[in-house]
Design a protein around this motif. Structure first.
Motif, mmCIF file in Angstrom:
data_model
loop_
_atom_site.group_PDB
_atom_site.id
_atom_site.type_symbol
_atom_site.label_atom_id
_atom_site.label_comp_id
_atom_site.label_asym_id
_atom_site.label_seq_id
_atom_site.Cartn_x
_atom_site.Cartn_y
_atom_site.Cartn_z
ATOM 1 N N GLU A 155 -65.098 84.274 56.931
ATOM 2 C CA GLU A 155 -65.894 83.383 57.781
ATOM 3 C C GLU A 155 -67.279 83.987 58.024
ATOM 4 O OE1 GLU A 155 -66.660 79.919 59.446
ATOM 5 O OE2 GLU A 155 -64.724 80.378 58.502
ATOM 6 N N LEU A 156 -67.291 85.313 58.296
ATOM 7 C CA LEU A 156 -68.567 86.009 58.507
ATOM 8 C C LEU A 156 -69.438 85.889 57.246
ATOM 9 C CD1 LEU A 156 -70.536 88.013 59.854
ATOM 10 C CD2 LEU A 156 -69.067 89.866 59.054
ATOM 11 N N ALA A 157 -68.800 86.118 56.078
ATOM 12 C CA ALA A 157 -69.529 86.061 54.807
ATOM 13 C C ALA A 157 -70.135 84.671 54.593
ATOM 14 C CB ALA A 157 -68.589 86.423 53.664
ATOM 15 N N MET A 158 -69.337 83.637 54.864
ATOM 16 C CA MET A 158 -69.796 82.257 54.652
ATOM 17 C C MET A 158 -70.948 81.900 55.599
ATOM 18 S SD MET A 158 -68.160 80.878 52.203
ATOM 19 C CE MET A 158 -66.660 80.994 51.260
ATOM 20 N N GLU A 159 -70.767 82.291 56.876
ATOM 21 C CA GLU A 159 -71.807 81.963 57.866
ATOM 22 C C GLU A 159 -73.122 82.657 57.498
ATOM 23 O OE1 GLU A 159 -71.888 80.062 60.596
ATOM 24 O OE2 GLU A 159 -69.841 79.319 60.493
ATOM 25 N N ALA A 160 -73.000 83.945 57.086
ATOM 26 C CA ALA A 160 -74.209 84.689 56.713
ATOM 27 C C ALA A 160 -74.864 84.072 55.479
ATOM 28 C CB ALA A 160 -73.847 86.154 56.461
ATOM 29 N N LEU A 161 -74.025 83.601 54.557
ATOM 30 C CA LEU A 161 -74.543 82.993 53.323
ATOM 31 C C LEU A 161 -75.291 81.698 53.652
ATOM 32 C CD1 LEU A 161 -74.591 83.298 50.250
ATOM 33 C CD2 LEU A 161 -72.460 82.022 50.137
ATOM 34 N N GLU A 162 -74.674 80.890 54.532
ATOM 35 C CA GLU A 162 -75.336 79.630 54.911
ATOM 36 C C GLU A 162 -76.619 79.912 55.700
ATOM 37 O OE1 GLU A 162 -72.798 76.715 56.765
ATOM 38 O OE2 GLU A 162 -71.173 77.165 55.373
ATOM 39 N N GLY A 163 -76.619 81.036 56.440
ATOM 40 C CA GLY A 163 -77.801 81.392 57.210
ATOM 41 C C GLY A 163 -78.824 82.146 56.381
ATOM 42 N N MET A 164 -78.548 82.224 55.054
ATOM 43 C CA MET A 164 -79.440 82.886 54.102
ATOM 44 C C MET A 164 -79.623 84.386 54.411
ATOM 45 S SD MET A 164 -80.406 80.706 51.813
ATOM 46 C CE MET A 164 -79.678 79.100 51.655
ATOM 47 N N GLU A 165 -78.645 84.951 55.118
ATOM 48 C CA GLU A 165 -78.660 86.392 55.398
ATOM 49 C C GLU A 165 -77.850 87.054 54.280
ATOM 50 O OE1 GLU A 165 -79.476 89.816 56.608
ATOM 51 O OE2 GLU A 165 -80.245 88.284 57.978
ATOM 52 N N PHE A 166 -78.494 87.216 53.122
ATOM 53 C CA PHE A 166 -77.777 87.603 51.912
ATOM 54 C C PHE A 166 -77.231 89.039 51.971
ATOM 55 C CE2 PHE A 166 -80.668 84.265 50.053
ATOM 56 C CZ PHE A 166 -79.658 83.332 49.891
ATOM 57 N N GLU A 167 -77.918 89.921 52.661
ATOM 58 C CA GLU A 167 -77.482 91.322 52.713
ATOM 59 C C GLU A 167 -76.131 91.436 53.418
ATOM 60 O OE1 GLU A 167 -77.749 94.821 51.191
ATOM 61 O OE2 GLU A 167 -79.374 93.360 50.914
#
Length: 1147
Positions: free
Chosen positions: A552-564
């Motif tokens: 979930e963290l990975a997906m949220e960060a991906l959608e938020g364009m926080e790629f690192e």
């Protein structure tokens, strides 16, 4: 430890003994001559029991709770039920001193002044055993194996279950110190049985099998105003009942305070009152430090452990600096008595707390510093620091919170609140302070600004997370509360007190046990995610969350364009697919692409949010990507919205993809229709064929043009596979593939259609007859198979099948079949010779050889039956002729399977029976030189003897006659089956093997077979010279007849007989050769012709006794007496030699 009086009562008489019911609900008391039953919960008297006539000295309850026993000064023992009813009474010779139930067998030991008895419900009588002294007390071991008796003379006697003495303990000065009380250790955990002995000399001793040992005095339970006669522990609880001389019954609760200490992941606590156990909360390792004194206080810090005992303080240290090391050794001893409420240990000091006073002592016991507080100290905790300069956090009753450094005499006031402090903790960076006050409120302060950040109700203890600055947890009201930053509290059920919080582990103390509870940090992580604080959420996740939370963290960060952050999280869950996506986006960014909407659309597509992705694709002007996505996803209805200009190529591609999808999701009918509309006939046919839809295949096949050979052939293939050969044939006809049609008929064994087709198209003859022959052979129809091979022109296979059949028949002793197969083989060879000029000579040789073998096996069949079977099917004359014929035929070599012994044996027996004694003797003599089977041995030996009593000649009736030269031939002929005089081969009947009255004649050169037959058929009339005496004289000028009686008769009889003349003594065979005149003179019914096919010549035979009818088989040309042939045909419905059926034509 302290004792609290729960209830007290007073009886009128002295309390000599008491016993608890095993479930702890009732207390049985011996008071005077009565038993009093009390309720242990509140001390109410349930019922007095009367049964004894004198003072009751002892009482005991059985472990199963079903019955109890009482013993009295009236010398009797009464057994009572749990319903308080007396059920049994037995007596001793003296007053009863003590009673005890075996904990396992429930056997009762009752002890008097002079003996003891053992009673159990199964026994009718009580077994009694005398003792040398008065028994004062007794006790059974836990396992019920041994009974310890305490004597008035100071001796302890240990007996087994049968009452036999096993061990005797004699104590020094025992006579002056009678044993007053005795008890085995009730703990089942102890390996060794320890016996506690109390004597009149106020001494308590402990014994085990290895010897005496000392006990440790722990404390006083209660002071009584009268002499204590008895005390007992309530089962499985901390309650003790005491009975006194003045009738007082006291019921105490023992309260054991929790003596323990915690530092990070090490927890030390008291066990068995004298031992300390150190537990590593992470690894679950435990180590026990054994002590011999009561442990009063415990403190632990880093590698130090301090244990306070009544008269000293022991300081331990770890052997090594290894964080997992659990081995402690004594570092220092402070032998001094200290009174303190709290104990704290540091690297080089111990801190004692006495109400308002704090004292700092070195490990040598020297007081270095002292602090006096304004109010009572309620909480103290080491918060770390350099060795010798550690900081202490102190909470006071007046609400003051102070920080004290061990090396500084001045205390620093951190803050003051209005309520008393119960619990304290400082955050990892020492910026925040959490306090639990007496109102169960958790208050969090900023240490620097003294500002109250927030407060939470229902707290009894609090702990900061040592790995995350912004997280704390507090317990209270049966719940665990976790708070991150300023977010709302996350709750979950938890019993006990929180004492530590390290990463995802919370250390919880519940009653006496410490446990590490794994708490997922999901709730605070989601709180950070809601505020798009991805880095902070990642830090929380590192403390311990589930795989789902990481995703979930990975997906949220991906959608938020926080790629690192997304990359780290996907790496954690090993999701290569998303890592590849991130990598590709980063690559595209490097190449100057910066359309975040397009990146987000790709992310949505990966996540399965296809409609959102499609909207973003459209928004960013990439409709083709949306079309491809929906097509790949088989969402064709949505894909159609993105077809754009409606390019037919795109439409066809979409239909094809739709059909592929329908096929994959098991909707084949829809797939077939789509494939047909897209012109993909092959795929439609394959699906229909795989699902067995014949109707669909018929429809497709009939719609297809005949030029489309491949789809039609596929249709035919499936028709064939689905067992619809009719439709397959129709399809092949449509295509014009005759070869495939032939193969179809052959595969489906529709031989009639196959034969009809091969008749019209001879080039397929091989394709039909060879499989047909193989099919026949597989179905054990070898003869038909051989004929089919022959018909197909596969002569070598035909011959091979026949040779194998023949060999099998010979090996299996089916000589009749062997003869038939050899005859067929010979005819095959003749066919080959006819067709193949190169093999002609070889094949003709084989023909004659196989004809010979056919005759030999045909004959031997009768011999074999005669020797092997109990009854003969032939007349003796026939067997006699057969065995002679066979012997004459075997002059050169003996074929496989034919026994000369059997042949000679048959000949000897038949010769003897028919009077050919000379021949019989010869046969018996020949047999002597051969290896004879055991079953013939006696018969042959007897025959050899008896034949010698017979005359040495043969019956003349049996002698064969040559019909050419009228010579009588011997029965045993060295030349074989030919006349010894004229060498004319004999012609035998193929049934009786008598010599037939036939003479073979040959045509003069120049006469063809057809001409010869025509001349014989003429049947020209002949003049009888004997009746007409006139002789016709011819001259150049005149013709005259002259009657002349003396004229020599030149051709008095049949002209053929003149040809039979033979000069005696010639060794060469002179055949009978006839000219046209002779042929013309012959009668058709007297001549038999073997009409062999080319390249053989026909064979002609003349019957010399026309009245004796002879029949020749038109197929195999074997000769028979007509009566024999007709009989055999009636029996077998075919020729006995070639098996030609009578209803077959002569051709």
């Amino acid at each position: 430890m302290r004792a609290a009086l729960t209830w007290r009562d007073k009886a009128e008489q002295c309390i000599y003994d008491l016993a608890f019911k095993p479930d702890g609900t009732q207390l049985i008391i011996a008071a005077g001559n009565r038993l009093l039953v009390y309720d242990t919960s509140d001390g109410t008297l349930i019922q007095p029991l009367k049964g004894h006539k004198d003072t009751v000295y002892c009482v005991a309850y059985a472990k199963d709770g079903k019955r109890f026993a009482s013993g009295s000064a009236d010398k009797s023992v009464i057994i009572w039920t749990s319903k308080l009813e007396g059920i049994l009474k037995y007596t001793h010779n003296d007053s009863i001193q003590c009673v005890s139930y075996n904990p396992l067998t429930h056997q009762l030991a009752s002890c008097s002044s002079s003996d003891f008895g053992l009673w159990s419900p199964e026994q009718k009588s009580v077994s009694k055993h005398k003792t040398s002294s008065k028994i004062t007390c007794c006790s059974w071991t836990n396992d019920g194996q041994y009974l310890a008796l305490g004597m008035f003379n100071g001796i302890v006697s240990i007996r087994n279950k049968n009452g036999e003495e096993k061990v005797k303990i004699e104590r020094t000065g025992g006579a002056s110190s009678p044993i007053w009380s005795i008890c085995w250790n009730p703990s089942r955990d102890e390996r060794n049985d320890i016996l506690a002995v109390a004597d009149w000399g106020q001494k308590l001793s402990f014994y085990q099998l290895s010897g005496k040992q000392d006990g440790v005095r722990l404390g006083t339970i209660g002071e009584q105003s009268s002499w204590v006669w008895t005390c007992k522990v309530k089962p499985d609880s901390n309650y003790v009942a005491v009975g006194c001389q003045d009738g007082t019954i006291s019921f105490y609760q023992l309260i054991f305070s929790t003596v323990h200490g915690l530092y990070k992941d090490r927890y030390a606590y008291r066990d068995s009152m004298t031992d300390v156990i150190v537990q590593h909360l992470i690894t679950e390792q435990k180590v026990r430090i054994k002590g011999r004194e009561l442990v009063k206080k415990i403190a632990i810090y880093k590698n130090r452990l301090a244990i306070q005992m009544p008269e000293k303080i022991l300081i331990y240290e770890l052997y090594s600096d290894d964080s997992s090391d659990m081995y402690y050794r004594v570092k220092e001893k402070i032998v001094k008595k200290f009174e303190c409420n709290l104990l704290v240990v540091c690297s080089d000091h111990i801190i004692l707390c006495q109400e308002k006073r704090l004292q700092c002592l070195s490990f040598s016991g020297i007081k270095e510093r002292e602090w006096l507080m304004e109010s009572l100290i309620r909480y103290i905790k080491v918060i770390g620091g350099p060795p010798g300069r550690e900081g202490l956090l102190v909470g006071l009753k007046n609400g003051q919170i102070l920080k004290i450094f061990v090396d500084n005499v001045f205390a620093i006031v951190l803050l003051k609140q209005s309520t008393a402090v119960r619990c304290l903790d400082m955050s990892a960076s020492r910026n925040k302070l959490a306090v639990v006050d007496e109102n169960d409120t958790c208050l969090v302060y900023d240490i620097h600004t003294k500002e109250l950040l927030f407060q939470e109700p229902n707290a009894n203890s609090v702990a900061w997370n040592t790995q995350c600055e912004d997280m704390l947890c507090f317990s209270g009201g049966g719940y665990l509360n976790i708070k991150a930053s300023n977010f709302p509290v996350h709750q979950q059920k938890l019993q006990g007190f929180v004492v530590g919080y390290n990463g995802s582990k919370i250390f919880c103390l519940h009653v006496f046990s410490m446990s590490a509870v794994e708490v997922p940090q999901s709730a605070p992580m989601y709180q950070y995610l809601e505020r798009k604080m991805f880095k902070e959420a990642y830090q929380i996740a590192c403390l311990g969350v589930t795989d789902t939370d990481w995703k979930e963290l990975a997906m949220e960060a991906l959608e938020g364009m926080e790629f690192e952050t997304a990359k780290k999280a996907f790496t954690r869950v090993r999701d290569l697919r998303y890592l590849e996506l991130i990598s590709s986006i980063e690559e595209r960014k490097k190449h100057g692409e910066n359309n975040n909407e397009l990146f987000l659309a790709d992310v949505y597509a990966y996540q399965g949010k296809f409609h959102e992705a499609a909207k973003l694709y459209k928004k960013s002007g990439h409709e083709n990507l949306a079309l491809d996505m929906y097509s790949d996803l088989r969402m064709f209805d949505y894909a159609k919205d993105f077809l754009g200009s409606g390019d037919p190529k795109d439409t066809k591609m979409l239909i094809k993809k739709q059909a592929d999808w329908a096929k994959n999701i098991n909707e084949p009918k829809a797939a077939v229709e789509m494939y047909l509309s897209a012109g993909e006939h092959m795929k439609a046919i394959e699906i229909s064929g795989d699902h067995g839809w014949v109707d669909m295949l018929i429809e497709i096949a009939r719609k297809l043009d005949k030029a489309e050979r491949e789809p039609l052939s596929k249709c035919a293939f499936y028709f064939k596979k689905l067992d619809n050969p009719g439709y397959a044939a129709e399809t092949y006809m449509k295509v014009g593939d005759l070869k495939a049609l032939v193969h179809l008929h052959v595969e489906t064994h529709r031989w009639e259609e196959a034969f009809a087709l091969s008749e019209k198209h001879p080039e397929f003859k091989d394709d039909v007859y060879v499989p047909y022959a193989q099919w026949l052979a597989e179905n054990d129809r070898f003869e038909e198979a051989q004929k089919a091979f022959h018909k197909a022109g596969r002569q070598s296979e035909a011959v091979r099948v026949l040779e194998q059949l023949t060999h099998n028949a010979v090996v299996e002793s089916r000589f009749n079949d062997a003869a038939y197969y050899y005859w067929m083989l010979s005819m095959q060879c003749l066919d080959i010779a006819q067709e193949n000029e190169q093999q002609k000579t070889e094949m003709l040789q084989k023909f004659h050889h196989f004809q010979h073998l056919a005759e030999v096996y045909h004959v031997y069949h009768s011999i074999q039956r005669y020797t092997e079977e109990p009854f003969s099917f032939h007349l003796p004359e026939t067997l006699f002729n057969i065995s002679r014929f066979l012997l004459h035929s075997l002059t050169k070599e003996t074929p496989l399977g034919i026994s000369k012994v059997n042949t000679l044996f048959a000949l000897a027996k038949q010769s003897k029976a028919l009077g050919a004694y000379k021949l019989a003797r010869h046969a018996y003599d020949k047999l002597q030189g051969l290896q004879i089977p055991a079953r013939f041995q006696k018969s042959i030996e007897l025959g050899s003897l008896t034949i010698r009593s017979k005359p040495f000649h043969d019956s003349e009736e049996l002698v064969p006659l040559c019909y050419r030269c009228s010579t009588n031939n011997p029965l045993l002929n060295n030349l074989g089956n030919v006349c010894i005089n004229c060498r004319q081969p004999f012609v035998f009947s193929a049934s009786s093997y008598e010599v037939l009255h036939l003479v073979e004649f040959y045509l003069e050169d120049g006469i063809t077979d057809e001409e010869a037959v025509a001349l014989i058929d003429l049947e020209a009339p002949r003049l009888n010279k004997r009746e007409n005496k006139w002789q016709e004289m011819m001259s150049d000028h005149a013709q005259s007849l002259r009657l002349d009686d003396n004229t020599d008769i030149i051709e008095d009889d049949d002209p053929f007989t003149a040809k039979l003349s033979f000069e005696q003594g010639g060794s060469e065979f002179v055949p009978v050769i006839v000219n046209r005149a002779v042929l013309q003179s012959m009668s058709r019914r007297d001549v038999l012709i073997k009409r062999w096919p080319k390249p053989l010549r026909w064979q002609y035979y003349r019957s010399l006794l026309p009245d004796a009818s002879i029949t020749m088989c038109p197929s195999c040309f074997q000769m028979f007496h007509t009566e024999d042939y007709e009989l055999l045909v009636l029996q077998h419905n075919c020729c006995p030699f070639c098996r030609r059926r009578i209803d077959e034509s002569n051709q």
